[in-house]
Design a protein around this motif. Structure first.
Motif, PDB file in Angstrom:
ATOM      1  N   HIS A  27       0.825  -1.218   0.000  1.00 47.57           N
ATOM      2  CA  HIS A  27       0.000   0.000   0.000  1.00 47.57           C
ATOM      3  C   HIS A  27       0.856   1.263   0.000  1.00 47.57           C
ATOM      4  CE1 HIS A  27      -3.560  -2.351   0.489  1.00 47.57           C
ATOM      5  NE2 HIS A  27      -3.019  -2.987   1.506  1.00 47.57           N
ATOM      6  N   SER A  31      -4.797   5.208  -2.992  1.00 47.98           N
ATOM      7  CA  SER A  31      -5.769   5.129  -4.079  1.00 47.98           C
ATOM      8  C   SER A  31      -7.102   4.667  -3.518  1.00 47.98           C
ATOM      9  CB  SER A  31      -5.299   4.143  -5.155  1.00 47.98           C
ATOM     10  OG  SER A  31      -5.236   2.838  -4.628  1.00 47.98           O
ATOM     11  N   VAL A  32      -8.123   4.867  -4.314  1.00 45.18           N
ATOM     12  CA  VAL A  32      -9.450   4.399  -3.929  1.00 45.18           C
ATOM     13  C   VAL A  32      -9.519   2.906  -4.244  1.00 45.18           C
ATOM     14  CG1 VAL A  32     -11.911   4.612  -4.393  1.00 45.18           C
ATOM     15  CG2 VAL A  32     -10.457   6.640  -4.413  1.00 45.18           C
ATOM     16  N   ILE A  33      -9.940   2.132  -3.263  1.00 48.38           N
ATOM     17  CA  ILE A  33      -9.995   0.675  -3.432  1.00 48.38           C
ATOM     18  C   ILE A  33     -11.386   0.293  -3.925  1.00 48.38           C
ATOM     19  CG2 ILE A  33      -9.861  -1.523  -2.219  1.00 48.38           C
ATOM     20  CD1 ILE A  33      -7.909  -0.179  -0.302  1.00 48.38           C
ATOM     21  N   SER A  34     -11.411  -0.490  -4.996  1.00 51.06           N
ATOM     22  CA  SER A  34     -12.695  -0.926  -5.538  1.00 51.06           C
ATOM     23  C   SER A  34     -13.237  -2.085  -4.708  1.00 51.06           C
ATOM     24  CB  SER A  34     -12.521  -1.376  -6.994  1.00 51.06           C
ATOM     25  OG  SER A  34     -11.727  -2.556  -7.046  1.00 51.06           O
TER      26      SER A  34
END
Length: 58
Positions: A27, A31-34
């Motif tokens: 990590h 970022s945006v985690i889907s």
């Protein structure tokens, strides 16, 4: 049930390595985690936990 000290040492070492990998290698970028990625990581951690339980049963 008597668990040998070597098993505890291996467990602690494994958890330390996984924690370091998770925090500092995997990590590194924010970022945006889907939902798909979150589900994938959940499955990975679940399988690792179940695998460890299987080792303890042996």
């Amino acid at each position: 049930m008597d668990i040998p000290i070597a098993a505890w040492i291996v467990l602690i070492a494994f958890l330390a390595v996984v924690l370091v990998l998770d925090l500092f290698v995997i990590h590194r970028r924010a970022s945006v985690i889907s939902i798909r990625e979150a589900a994938g990581w959940s499955v990975v951690w679940l399988l690792l936990g179940l695998g460890f339980c299987g080792l303890l049963l042996l």
